[in-house]
Design a protein around this motif. Structure first.
Motif, PDB file in Angstrom:
ATOM      1  N   ASP A 126       0.938  -1.313  -0.184  1.00  9.12           N
ATOM      2  CA  ASP A 126      -0.429  -0.284   0.420  1.00  9.12           C
ATOM      3  C   ASP A 126       0.792   1.146   0.012  1.00  9.12           C
ATOM      4  O   ASP A 126       0.648   2.311  -0.714  1.00  9.12           O
ATOM      5  CB  ASP A 126      -1.038  -0.219   0.936  1.00  9.12           C
ATOM      6  CG  ASP A 126      -2.519  -1.329   0.970  1.00  9.12           C
ATOM      7  OD1 ASP A 126      -1.843  -1.530   0.565  1.00  9.12           O
ATOM      8  OD2 ASP A 126      -3.080  -1.601   2.168  1.00  9.12           O
ATOM      9  N   LEU A 127       2.058   1.638   0.363  1.00  5.19           N
ATOM     10  CA  LEU A 127       2.532   2.247   0.844  1.00  5.19           C
ATOM     11  C   LEU A 127       2.872   2.742  -1.066  1.00  5.19           C
ATOM     12  O   LEU A 127       3.664   3.777  -0.924  1.00  5.19           O
ATOM     13  CB  LEU A 127       4.157   1.990   1.382  1.00  5.19           C
ATOM     14  CG  LEU A 127       5.341   2.813   1.339  1.00  5.19           C
ATOM     15  CD1 LEU A 127       4.586   4.672   2.021  1.00  5.19           C
ATOM     16  CD2 LEU A 127       5.989   2.106   2.484  1.00  5.19           C
ATOM     17  N   SER A 128       3.441   1.665  -1.850  1.00  2.80           N
ATOM     18  CA  SER A 128       4.004   1.989  -2.655  1.00  2.80           C
ATOM     19  C   SER A 128       2.701   2.490  -3.773  1.00  2.80           C
ATOM     20  O   SER A 128       3.267   3.563  -4.433  1.00  2.80           O
ATOM     21  CB  SER A 128       4.986   0.107  -3.100  1.00  2.80           C
ATOM     22  OG  SER A 128       3.311  -0.118  -3.658  1.00  2.80           O
ATOM     23  N   ASN A 129       2.038   2.537  -3.008  1.00  4.46           N
ATOM     24  CA  ASN A 129       1.215   2.663  -4.410  1.00  4.46           C
ATOM     25  C   ASN A 129       0.487   4.214  -3.584  1.00  4.46           C
ATOM     26  O   ASN A 129      -0.437   4.298  -3.815  1.00  4.46           O
ATOM     27  CB  ASN A 129      -0.133   1.790  -3.784  1.00  4.46           C
ATOM     28  CG  ASN A 129      -0.613   0.404  -5.053  1.00  4.46           C
ATOM     29  OD1 ASN A 129       0.374   0.322  -5.881  1.00  4.46           O
ATOM     30  ND2 ASN A 129      -0.670  -0.890  -4.373  1.00  4.46           N
ATOM     31  N   MET A 130       0.980   3.932  -2.730  1.00  4.87           N
ATOM     32  CA  MET A 130       0.795   6.049  -2.247  1.00  4.87           C
ATOM     33  C   MET A 130       2.123   6.908  -3.320  1.00  4.87           C
ATOM     34  O   MET A 130       1.711   8.100  -3.011  1.00  4.87           O
ATOM     35  CB  MET A 130       0.799   6.140  -0.247  1.00  4.87           C
ATOM     36  CG  MET A 130      -0.284   5.590  -0.051  1.00  4.87           C
ATOM     37  SD  MET A 130       0.764   5.426   1.727  1.00  4.87           S
ATOM     38  CE  MET A 130      -1.027   4.264   1.673  1.00  4.87           C
TER      39      MET A 130
END
Length: 267
Positions: A126-130
């Protein structure tokens, strides 16, 4: 307007040629986002970037073998740390803890590039998708694995991923909990590019450098427009564009860029 660089506990931060690089540095726990100070470091860095005119791009990566393993599963097993207490206590801990990360990153005014050096699992995915752009090492793996543990994406993952790759593909990855490799992530549009591990930061910095070379104030305004567009009606959006364009035409960086273009046209 600039703030002094924050002092971070579990990450390192550098600034060179208008590119800030945040490196998560808890490789002992595979850069887990719970049970560490990494969320605090990400939030502090986000605030610093927004108040530092010398920054045009933020690159986020991980030290060691993983980008981020997400939540600390050992703490979950013990019902310890971020996962202790009854339903209301856990909910409040999420609000005051990891949920500050998506709110902070969504508010970052400059482009964010995730340089994904290894597995990005659960909240790490999810962090990468932010980020706005994702560059992956061939060693990277991605998994929205919350359901495998009997929990939900509590950090906003269900909001971010479907905006990246569409509802159907995001639904399948989230409900299956399966882990995919970098090539499959590339095919789905999760990442922009896949490179060899030793070329990861070179590739990420190449993208960062191209963006950092653009007029900085117009770059921040353009990112704001890109973020606003999906949730606005066209007429209202065009009104905002008109205001931002009026601002841009009156900035010295615009006239400098025009003069540079005219000089290139003479050659």
């Amino acid at each position: 307007m600039s703030l002094s660089m924050p002092t971070l506990a579990d990450a390192t931060l550098t600034l060179e040629e208008r590119v800030a690089t945040l490196t998560m540095n808890r490789h002992d726990v595979r850069n887990a986002l719970t049970g560490t100070a990494l969320v605090d470091d990400i939030v502090a860095t986000s605030n610093w970037v927004n108040h530092t005119d010398e920054v045009s791009v933020l690159v986020i990566t991980g030290a060691g073998s993983a980008f981020s393993a997400g939540g600390n599963v050992k703490d979950m097993a013990r019902r310890d740390g971020d996962f202790a207490g009854d339903a209301a206590e856990v909910a409040e801990r999420y609000r005051r803890g990891i949920q500050r990360m998506p709110l902070a990153l969504e508010a970052v005014e400059v482009p964010i590039i995730a340089a994904i050096n290894g597995p990005a699992i659960g909240a790490g995915f999810d962090l990468s998708n932010m980020a706005d752009l994702r560059i992956a090492s061939r060693q990277a793996k991605f998994g929205e694995t919350f359901l495998n543990l009997g929990i939900i994406p509590g950090d906003g993952g269900a909001w971010f991923m479907q905006r990246q790759i569409g509802y159907q593909r995001a639904f399948e990855l989230t409900l299956s909990g399966r882990v995919i490799d970098a090539q499959e992530a590339l095919a789905y549009g999760i990442v922009l590019e896949v490179v060899e591990p030793d070329a990861l930061m070179t590739a990420a910095m190449a993208h960062a450098g191209r963006i950092a070379a653009q007029p900085p104030k117009a770059t921040r305004l353009t990112k704001r427009l890109m973020k606003m567009a999906p949730d606005m009606e066209l007429k209202a959006f065009l009104d905002v564009c008109a205001v931002f364009q009026g601002m841009s035409h009156n900035e010295p960086e615009h006239l400098e860029a025009v003069q540079q273009m005219l000089e290139r046209m003479k050659k």
